[in-house]
Design a protein around this motif. Structure first.
Motif, PDB file in Angstrom:
ATOM      1  N   LYS A  36      -3.425   1.228  -7.182  1.00  0.00           N
ATOM      2  CA  LYS A  36      -2.489   1.990  -6.364  1.00  0.00           C
ATOM      3  C   LYS A  36      -1.303   1.099  -6.029  1.00  0.00           C
ATOM      4  CE  LYS A  36      -5.891   3.781  -3.468  1.00  0.00           C
ATOM      5  NZ  LYS A  36      -6.244   4.287  -2.160  1.00  0.00           N
ATOM      6  N   PRO A  37      -0.341   0.974  -6.941  1.00  0.00           N
ATOM      7  CA  PRO A  37       0.783   0.070  -6.680  1.00  0.00           C
ATOM      8  C   PRO A  37       1.573   0.443  -5.427  1.00  0.00           C
ATOM      9  CG  PRO A  37       1.183   1.412  -8.631  1.00  0.00           C
ATOM     10  CD  PRO A  37      -0.241   1.653  -8.223  1.00  0.00           C
ATOM     11  N   SER A  38       1.529   1.732  -5.024  1.00  0.00           N
ATOM     12  CA  SER A  38       2.278   2.118  -3.827  1.00  0.00           C
ATOM     13  C   SER A  38       1.621   1.578  -2.562  1.00  0.00           C
ATOM     14  CB  SER A  38       2.393   3.639  -3.743  1.00  0.00           C
ATOM     15  OG  SER A  38       1.104   4.206  -3.618  1.00  0.00           O
ATOM     16  N   ASN A  39       0.421   1.045  -2.685  1.00  0.00           N
ATOM     17  CA  ASN A  39      -0.273   0.486  -1.535  1.00  0.00           C
ATOM     18  C   ASN A  39      -0.082  -1.024  -1.423  1.00  0.00           C
ATOM     19  OD1 ASN A  39      -1.142   3.063  -1.140  1.00  0.00           O
ATOM     20  ND2 ASN A  39      -3.296   2.570  -1.057  1.00  0.00           N
ATOM     21  N   ILE A  40       0.709  -1.588  -2.313  1.00  0.00           N
ATOM     22  CA  ILE A  40       0.954  -3.031  -2.285  1.00  0.00           C
ATOM     23  C   ILE A  40       2.458  -3.283  -2.370  1.00  0.00           C
ATOM     24  CG2 ILE A  40       0.646  -5.212  -3.521  1.00  0.00           C
ATOM     25  CD1 ILE A  40      -2.071  -4.190  -4.427  1.00  0.00           C
ATOM     26  N   CYS A  41       2.954  -4.136  -1.494  1.00  0.00           N
ATOM     27  CA  CYS A  41       4.361  -4.561  -1.514  1.00  0.00           C
ATOM     28  C   CYS A  41       4.398  -6.085  -1.552  1.00  0.00           C
ATOM     29  CB  CYS A  41       5.090  -4.168  -0.232  1.00  0.00           C
ATOM     30  SG  CYS A  41       5.255  -2.428   0.075  1.00  0.00           S
ATOM     31  N   LEU A  42       5.313  -6.633  -2.311  1.00  0.00           N
ATOM     32  CA  LEU A  42       5.612  -8.062  -2.209  1.00  0.00           C
ATOM     33  C   LEU A  42       6.855  -8.175  -1.346  1.00  0.00           C
ATOM     34  CD1 LEU A  42       4.949  -9.404  -5.807  1.00  0.00           C
ATOM     35  CD2 LEU A  42       3.552  -9.721  -3.761  1.00  0.00           C
ATOM     36  N   ILE A  43       6.752  -8.954  -0.287  1.00  0.00           N
ATOM     37  CA  ILE A  43       7.834  -9.057   0.692  1.00  0.00           C
ATOM     38  C   ILE A  43       8.272 -10.505   0.824  1.00  0.00           C
ATOM     39  CG2 ILE A  43       8.463  -8.661   3.109  1.00  0.00           C
ATOM     40  CD1 ILE A  43       6.122  -6.571   3.091  1.00  0.00           C
ATOM     41  N   ASP A  44       9.579 -10.715   0.786  1.00  0.00           N
ATOM     42  CA  ASP A  44      10.116 -12.056   0.986  1.00  0.00           C
ATOM     43  C   ASP A  44      10.509 -12.242   2.439  1.00  0.00           C
ATOM     44  OD1 ASP A  44       9.836 -12.796  -1.662  1.00  0.00           O
ATOM     45  OD2 ASP A  44      11.872 -12.204  -2.219  1.00  0.00           O
ATOM     46  N   LEU A  45       9.882 -13.212   3.106  1.00  0.00           N
ATOM     47  CA  LEU A  45      10.305 -13.621   4.444  1.00  0.00           C
ATOM     48  C   LEU A  45      11.302 -14.752   4.231  1.00  0.00           C
ATOM     49  CD1 LEU A  45       6.961 -13.690   6.492  1.00  0.00           C
ATOM     50  CD2 LEU A  45       8.487 -11.796   6.053  1.00  0.00           C
ATOM     51  N   GLU A  46      12.571 -14.452   4.457  1.00  0.00           N
ATOM     52  CA  GLU A  46      13.624 -15.434   4.204  1.00  0.00           C
ATOM     53  C   GLU A  46      13.636 -16.507   5.293  1.00  0.00           C
ATOM     54  OE1 GLU A  46      15.135 -15.312   1.423  1.00  0.00           O
ATOM     55  OE2 GLU A  46      14.956 -13.235   0.777  1.00  0.00           O
ATOM     56  N   SER A  47      14.139 -17.675   4.942  1.00  0.00           N
ATOM     57  CA  SER A  47      14.167 -18.793   5.893  1.00  0.00           C
ATOM     58  C   SER A  47      15.080 -18.525   7.087  1.00  0.00           C
ATOM     59  CB  SER A  47      14.562 -20.096   5.186  1.00  0.00           C
ATOM     60  OG  SER A  47      15.801 -19.932   4.543  1.00  0.00           O
ATOM     61  N   ASN A  48      16.024 -17.580   6.950  1.00  0.00           N
ATOM     62  CA  ASN A  48      16.911 -17.238   8.075  1.00  0.00           C
ATOM     63  C   ASN A  48      16.303 -16.126   8.944  1.00  0.00           C
ATOM     64  OD1 ASN A  48      17.258 -14.998   6.458  1.00  0.00           O
ATOM     65  ND2 ASN A  48      19.473 -15.165   6.314  1.00  0.00           N
ATOM     66  N   GLN A  49      15.013 -15.869   8.759  1.00  0.00           N
ATOM     67  CA  GLN A  49      14.242 -14.895   9.527  1.00  0.00           C
ATOM     68  C   GLN A  49      14.682 -13.447   9.313  1.00  0.00           C
ATOM     69  OE1 GLN A  49      13.903 -17.768  13.194  1.00  0.00           O
ATOM     70  NE2 GLN A  49      12.355 -16.188  13.377  1.00  0.00           N
ATOM     71  N   THR A  50      15.190 -13.170   8.113  1.00  0.00           N
ATOM     72  CA  THR A  50      15.441 -11.793   7.699  1.00  0.00           C
ATOM     73  C   THR A  50      14.422 -11.460   6.612  1.00  0.00           C
ATOM     74  OG1 THR A  50      17.022 -12.441   5.981  1.00  0.00           O
ATOM     75  CG2 THR A  50      17.917 -11.928   8.178  1.00  0.00           C
ATOM     76  N   LEU A  51      14.271 -10.165   6.349  1.00  0.00           N
ATOM     77  CA  LEU A  51      13.394  -9.733   5.267  1.00  0.00           C
ATOM     78  C   LEU A  51      14.231  -9.549   4.018  1.00  0.00           C
ATOM     79  CD1 LEU A  51      11.161  -7.100   7.086  1.00  0.00           C
ATOM     80  CD2 LEU A  51      10.567  -9.430   6.454  1.00  0.00           C
ATOM     81  N   GLY A  52      13.759 -10.070   2.926  1.00  0.00           N
ATOM     82  CA  GLY A  52      14.454  -9.937   1.650  1.00  0.00           C
ATOM     83  C   GLY A  52      13.831  -8.835   0.827  1.00  0.00           C
ATOM     84  N   LYS A  53      13.557  -9.144  -0.433  1.00  0.00           N
ATOM     85  CA  LYS A  53      12.949  -8.192  -1.358  1.00  0.00           C
ATOM     86  C   LYS A  53      11.665  -7.628  -0.756  1.00  0.00           C
ATOM     87  CE  LYS A  53      10.708  -9.677  -4.859  1.00  0.00           C
ATOM     88  NZ  LYS A  53      10.293 -10.440  -6.009  1.00  0.00           N
ATOM     89  N   GLY A  54      11.469  -6.326  -0.872  1.00  0.00           N
ATOM     90  CA  GLY A  54      10.269  -5.681  -0.359  1.00  0.00           C
ATOM     91  C   GLY A  54      10.423  -5.068   1.018  1.00  0.00           C
ATOM     92  N   ALA A  55      11.551  -5.313   1.674  1.00  0.00           N
ATOM     93  CA  ALA A  55      11.760  -4.772   3.018  1.00  0.00           C
ATOM     94  C   ALA A  55      11.733  -3.241   3.015  1.00  0.00           C
ATOM     95  CB  ALA A  55      13.077  -5.277   3.599  1.00  0.00           C
ATOM     96  N   ASP A  56      12.259  -2.618   1.961  1.00  0.00           N
ATOM     97  CA  ASP A  56      12.279  -1.153   1.881  1.00  0.00           C
ATOM     98  C   ASP A  56      10.866  -0.580   1.833  1.00  0.00           C
ATOM     99  OD1 ASP A  56      15.017  -1.245   1.892  1.00  0.00           O
ATOM    100  OD2 ASP A  56      15.247  -0.860  -0.254  1.00  0.00           O
ATOM    101  N   CYS A  57      10.003  -1.231   1.097  1.00  0.00           N
ATOM    102  CA  CYS A  57       8.615  -0.784   0.978  1.00  0.00           C
ATOM    103  C   CYS A  57       7.919  -0.859   2.338  1.00  0.00           C
ATOM    104  CB  CYS A  57       7.902  -1.662  -0.041  1.00  0.00           C
ATOM    105  SG  CYS A  57       6.171  -1.243  -0.301  1.00  0.00           S
ATOM    106  N   LEU A  58       8.068  -1.992   3.025  1.00  0.00           N
ATOM    107  CA  LEU A  58       7.459  -2.165   4.344  1.00  0.00           C
ATOM    108  C   LEU A  58       8.053  -1.165   5.340  1.00  0.00           C
ATOM    109  CD1 LEU A  58       5.461  -3.746   6.099  1.00  0.00           C
ATOM    110  CD2 LEU A  58       7.302  -5.371   6.581  1.00  0.00           C
ATOM    111  N   SER A  59       9.360  -0.953   5.261  1.00  0.00           N
ATOM    112  CA  SER A  59      10.028   0.003   6.151  1.00  0.00           C
ATOM    113  C   SER A  59       9.446   1.403   6.000  1.00  0.00           C
ATOM    114  CB  SER A  59      11.533   0.043   5.867  1.00  0.00           C
ATOM    115  OG  SER A  59      12.134  -1.190   6.183  1.00  0.00           O
ATOM    116  N   ALA A  60       9.135   1.801   4.771  1.00  0.00           N
ATOM    117  CA  ALA A  60       8.567   3.131   4.519  1.00  0.00           C
ATOM    118  C   ALA A  60       7.215   3.262   5.216  1.00  0.00           C
ATOM    119  CB  ALA A  60       8.427   3.375   3.023  1.00  0.00           C
ATOM    120  N   TRP A  61       6.404   2.212   5.171  1.00  0.00           N
ATOM    121  CA  TRP A  61       5.091   2.258   5.825  1.00  0.00           C
ATOM    122  C   TRP A  61       5.234   2.302   7.339  1.00  0.00           C
ATOM    123  CZ3 TRP A  61       2.315  -2.263   2.843  1.00  0.00           C
ATOM    124  CH2 TRP A  61       2.106  -1.871   1.523  1.00  0.00           C
ATOM    125  N   LEU A  62       6.194   1.539   7.863  1.00  0.00           N
ATOM    126  CA  LEU A  62       6.372   1.453   9.315  1.00  0.00           C
ATOM    127  C   LEU A  62       7.148   2.648   9.867  1.00  0.00           C
ATOM    128  CD1 LEU A  62       7.276  -2.334   9.690  1.00  0.00           C
ATOM    129  CD2 LEU A  62       5.040  -1.248   9.946  1.00  0.00           C
TER     130      LEU A  62
END
Length: 116
Positions: A36-62
């Motif tokens: 179930k690829p829709s149940n897994i997101c790879l998310i980048d936690l950037e060093s400047n404390q922003t979310l990078g790649k994967g933020a859209d996927c996490l946002s959809a869940w939240l």
């Protein structure tokens, strides 16, 4: 008791994390076998404390715009547009955090394996 917890430096969290969305009844072993690829997101936690790649996927869940993050003494917080916490992940062990959504679904956040 909170005074005995150490606040980690944000650099400890920077990097790629795997977020997995599961129902309470899903055993982690069973979830890993499901395709179930829709149940897994790879998310980048950037060093400047922003979310990078994967933020859209996490946002959809939240069901809220996940923009940034910050460490807590006992976990990790995801922040929204105004910089306020929209979701808290409690520390289970080093590199593994857990949060339960209002719907009852759970998100595990686990540090992704370092790429060679």
């Amino acid at each position: 008791m909170a005074s005995s917890l150490r606040l980690e430096d944000p650099s400890v969290f920077a990097g790629q994390w795997q977020a997995t969305l599961t129902a309470r009844s899903d055993a982690p072993e069973a979830q890993a076998l499901q395709d179930k690829p829709s149940n897994i997101c790879l998310i980048d936690l950037e060093s400047n404390q922003t979310l990078g790649k994967g933020a859209d996927c996490l946002s959809a869940w939240l069901q809220d715009s996940a923009i940034g993050w910050f460490p807590d003494p006992d976990g990790l917080s995801i922040t929204g547009k105004e910089g306020s916490r929209i979701q808290f992940f409690s520390r289970q062990r080093d590199g593994l955090y857990l949060s339960t959504l209002k719907s009852g679904l759970m998100i595990t956040l686990e540090r992704a394996a370092k790429q060679p």
